[in-house]
Scaffold this active site. Structure first.
Site, PDB file in Angstrom:
ATOM      1  N   ASP A 338       0.838  -1.187   0.000  1.00 63.62           N
ATOM      2  CA  ASP A 338       0.000   0.000   0.000  1.00 63.62           C
ATOM      3  C   ASP A 338       0.883   1.251   0.000  1.00 63.62           C
ATOM      4  O   ASP A 338       1.856   1.339   0.759  1.00 63.62           O
ATOM      5  CB  ASP A 338      -0.899  -0.024   1.241  1.00 63.62           C
ATOM      6  CG  ASP A 338      -1.810   1.179   1.333  1.00 63.62           C
ATOM      7  OD1 ASP A 338      -2.624   1.364   0.415  1.00 63.62           O
ATOM      8  OD2 ASP A 338      -1.702   1.924   2.327  1.00 63.62           O
ATOM      9  N   GLU A 374       1.641  -0.485  -5.112  1.00 60.82           N
ATOM     10  CA  GLU A 374       0.706   0.585  -5.438  1.00 60.82           C
ATOM     11  C   GLU A 374       1.600   1.814  -5.596  1.00 60.82           C
ATOM     12  O   GLU A 374       2.061   2.387  -4.603  1.00 60.82           O
ATOM     13  CB  GLU A 374      -0.309   0.806  -4.320  1.00 60.82           C
ATOM     14  CG  GLU A 374      -1.300   1.910  -4.642  1.00 60.82           C
ATOM     15  CD  GLU A 374      -2.224   2.242  -3.477  1.00 60.82           C
ATOM     16  OE1 GLU A 374      -3.412   2.531  -3.728  1.00 60.82           O
ATOM     17  OE2 GLU A 374      -1.755   2.241  -2.321  1.00 60.82           O
TER      18      GLU A 374
END
Length: 687
Positions: A338, A374
């Site tokens: 993330d 990401e």
């Protein structure tokens, strides 16, 4: 009287020995660190024992009577200096950053806060509201791993709870848990789709932010980490974290890999006015990035209050140790990071050669697993799609956006769409990476579901309690004439067809395909494109919605089967004109190679391309027709047979058939046609 001795500095955390348990923690600026032991069902504090200061900022203690299951925590004393980022407070019980298990619930209260000096307003003991670290001796994972090659990977992103919470084929106590994901009915569903890997939203222990709990909401997604090592206990049926290993082993036995979404960019301790739970009370300035002018301010490149300081060696070690633990002991096959840009950012900005990437690239364990970034955050220079080093894969939002725009009917999208279908060589080829470094997706947990993409032009996030101000405002979505739910059969049919069009694009693109759980069930979040706090029917998959006239199970299954038979999607390199085996050809509606004029015709909303394998004598012709008018096109000459065989279409009444020279396209439709030798060299029929 507890018998103790000096203890060992390695490993950090707790380690079980025949004669007792060793405790080691890093707190270089503390003047005193105390080990607190607890016992009983309500975790009453049994003892406080001063630890021994060791070289390099380590504190150790060996407790001879301690055993596996012992509950404990730390208290660290020292200076309180806001300007220096020091928040030491012996009244705050701290979770061990290296603990492998916890016991008890976290409860919000004013006792957790530490941003006021120790004194009249900051002397409350928070132990009653804190889970306790639990001594746990993990066993290495011993199951067989699928080791699926990237070229064969199909990712299914899902939430542990939401995936099975309403699946009645699973026993009620297992729904929404790790064990629910390894039940036969769910595994069979994944296999029917052709899924080779599930990518789980955060499974490391997390808590809900107080601003949510005061509104009666919860952090459903889990991007608010409390511990980097402990599986989230609410996903365990009996509170036993080995259930995670059991889930992984069962999925592996069915050739399904497990990738977990990890949050090493921030923690639940939040900003300056956040709670003191663990790392802040031990080594605040080392674990978190801070400014000092004139008083310490947490750098907030995450939008969540704090940012992990990956430049600090002890923080880097913590992250690497955590990753290795999840592979070696929990059995996972890879990670989706993330806000991964943060892990490559130092004070000078993002660096593809950051120490974090170097540490991963030389680690004998972590070089063997799947690594997905990401590639963006909200910090300076935060958008880094294409900048990660080999062998990283990256979520490709440019792919997502142009496919959405194309099928929405936007003009001038063909050149961009072709780049993304080809694998985005403009993003990945510069540093010797190929099309399989692109994770292609249409939707993810963050944003509209695929059903809502064709049902809502505007976000509807009022249930989040933020006046509909949260979530992205530009989703490249459309509603097919009616905003939201409708019983109009024509609109329902059109929406389903457009979703299939997008899925044809996904599976006929170079790269690694990923779908969000619920795509196949026509899952709707009622227009909520930021359902991070919706732990309810908004987010849970509705398994009663399985209906061949509406769900997309069979289309996805069919498309994955077609893709898996085509060698062109397994090729790890970009195809150029000089390639001896593979070819990529782009055609106009007259069956001729696209000219510059064709590419720059902004009104052209039909993309036709052929992907060919010259050695296997097979090719696939893909037609993506986003125009809403019927059009007859001339097909290019089939290279390996007398005619093209249509094997799939989003057209409702489509039947497999042969087309020698032309094809009438219905409005907004997608088509797949094959050309290959009728027989292989051994005389068997070609699939």
């Amino acid at each position: 009287m507890l018998k103790t001795k000096l203890g060992f500095t390695y490993p950090l955390g707790n380690s079980v020995h025949a004669e007792g348990v060793n405790f080691a923690v890093y707190a270089p600026n503390a003047s005193e660190v105390t080990l607190c032991l607890f016992e009983g069902p309500v975790a009453s504090e049994l003892a406080q024992i001063k630890m021994n200061k060791r070289e390099g900022g380590l504190w150790t203690l060996f407790v001879e009577s301690a055993r596996e299951g012992t509950l404990y925590g730390y208290r660290a004393d020292g200076d309180y200096d806001l300007a220096e980022g020091l928040f030491f407070n012996k009244n705050k019980l701290l979770l061990d950053p290296y603990c492998k298990d916890i016991q008890g619930e976290f409860t919000w209260s004013e006792r957790h806060y530490c941003h006021l000096p120790v004194g009249e307003f900051n002397v409350n003991d928070n132990a009653i509201d804190m889970p306790k670290s639990r001594v746990f001796r993990p066993k290495p994972y011993s199951g067989n791993r699928p080791n699926t090659a990237w070229q064969d990977t199909f990712i299914y992103e899902c939430h542990v709870k939401g995936a099975t919470q309403t699946l009645e084929a699973i026993a009620a106590n297992k729904r929404g848990t790790f064990l629910g994901l390894c039940e036969y009915s769910f595994i069979t569903h994944l296999q029917q789709l052709g899924v080779t890997a599930i990518e789980l939203l955060p499974v490391q222990a997390f808590i809900s932010e107080q601003f949510l709990t005061t509104k009666g909401l919860q952090n459903y997604w889990g991007y608010n980490t409390l511990s980097f090592f402990v599986p989230h206990k609410a996903y365990c049926v009996h509170g036993d974290i080995t259930e995670f290993q059991q889930m992984v082993a069962t999925l592996h036995a069915h050739n399904i890999e497990v990738i977990i979404d990890v949050v090493y960019n921030h923690t639940a301790e939040s900003g300056i006015d956040g709670p003191m739970l663990s790392m802040r009370g031990l080594h605040n300035r080392g674990y978190y990035r801070m400014l000092q002018a004139p008083e310490s301010v947490f750098i907030n490149d995450t939008g969540c209050g704090n940012t992990i300081n990956i430049d600090d060696p002890i923080t880097l070690r913590l992250v690497i140790d955590s990753l290795r633990y999840w592979v070696q002991y929990m059995g996972v096959d890879g990670f989706r990071f993330d806000l991964a840009t943060i892990l490559g950012r130092s004070n000078e900005g993002f660096n593809g050669q950051h120490a974090f990437f170097q540490a991963l690239s030389q680690d004998p364990v972590l070089t063997q697993v799947k690594l997905i970034a990401e590639p963006w955050d909200v910090g300076p220079g935060g958008y880094q799609l294409g900048a990660f080093p080999p062998p990283w894969r990256e979520w490709n939002d440019k792919y997502r956006d142009v496919v959405r725009r194309f099928w929405r009917g936007d003009s001038g999208t063909l050149p961009e769409l072709a780049k993304r279908i080809h694998g985005s060589n403009d993003l990945f080829e510069h540093n010797l990476r190929g099309p399989l470094n692109s994770i292609n997706f249409l939707t993810s947990h963050d944003g509209f579901s695929l059903s809502d993409w064709v049902s809502y032009e505007h976000k509807h996030n009022d249930a989040n309690g933020e006046s509909n101000c949260d979530g992205h405002s530009e989703n490249y979505s459309f509603n097919c004439g009616i905003e939201g739910h409708t019983d109009d059969p024509d609109v329902i049919s059109k929406r389903r067809k457009l979703q299939i069009n997008a899925l044809v694009t996904l599976f006929m693109s170079k790269g690694v395909p990923m779908i969000c759980a619920g795509t196949e069930l026509n899952h709707s979040q009622n227009g909520n494109n930021n359902a991070y706090c919706q732990d309810n029917e908004t987010s849970w998959l509705d398994w009663k919605n399985v209906n061949e006239t509406q769900d997309l199970i069979n289309p996805i299954s069919s498309l994955m089967k077609i893709r898996s038979q085509l060698s062109t999607f397994k090729h790890p390199f970009f195809v150029h004109a000089e390639d001896a085996r593979f070819a990529v050809l782009w055609y106009n509606k007259c069956g001729q190679i696209m000219s510059d004029m064709d590419w720059h015709d902004e009104g052209n909303k039909t993309l036709i391309y052929v992907l060919a394998d010259l050695i296997e004598s097979s090719s696939v012709l893909v037609i993506l027709h986003a125009d809403d008018t019927e059009t007859e096109i001339q097909l290019p000459d089939p290279p390996f047979s007398s005619c093209w065989e249509a094997v799939y279409s989003s057209e409702e009444n489509f039947e497999v058939g042969q087309f020698p020279s032309s094809l009438a396209l219905t409005g907004q439709s997608a088509w797949i046609l094959l050309s290959h030798n009728e027989e292989t060299t051994d005389g068997s029929e070609k699939v």
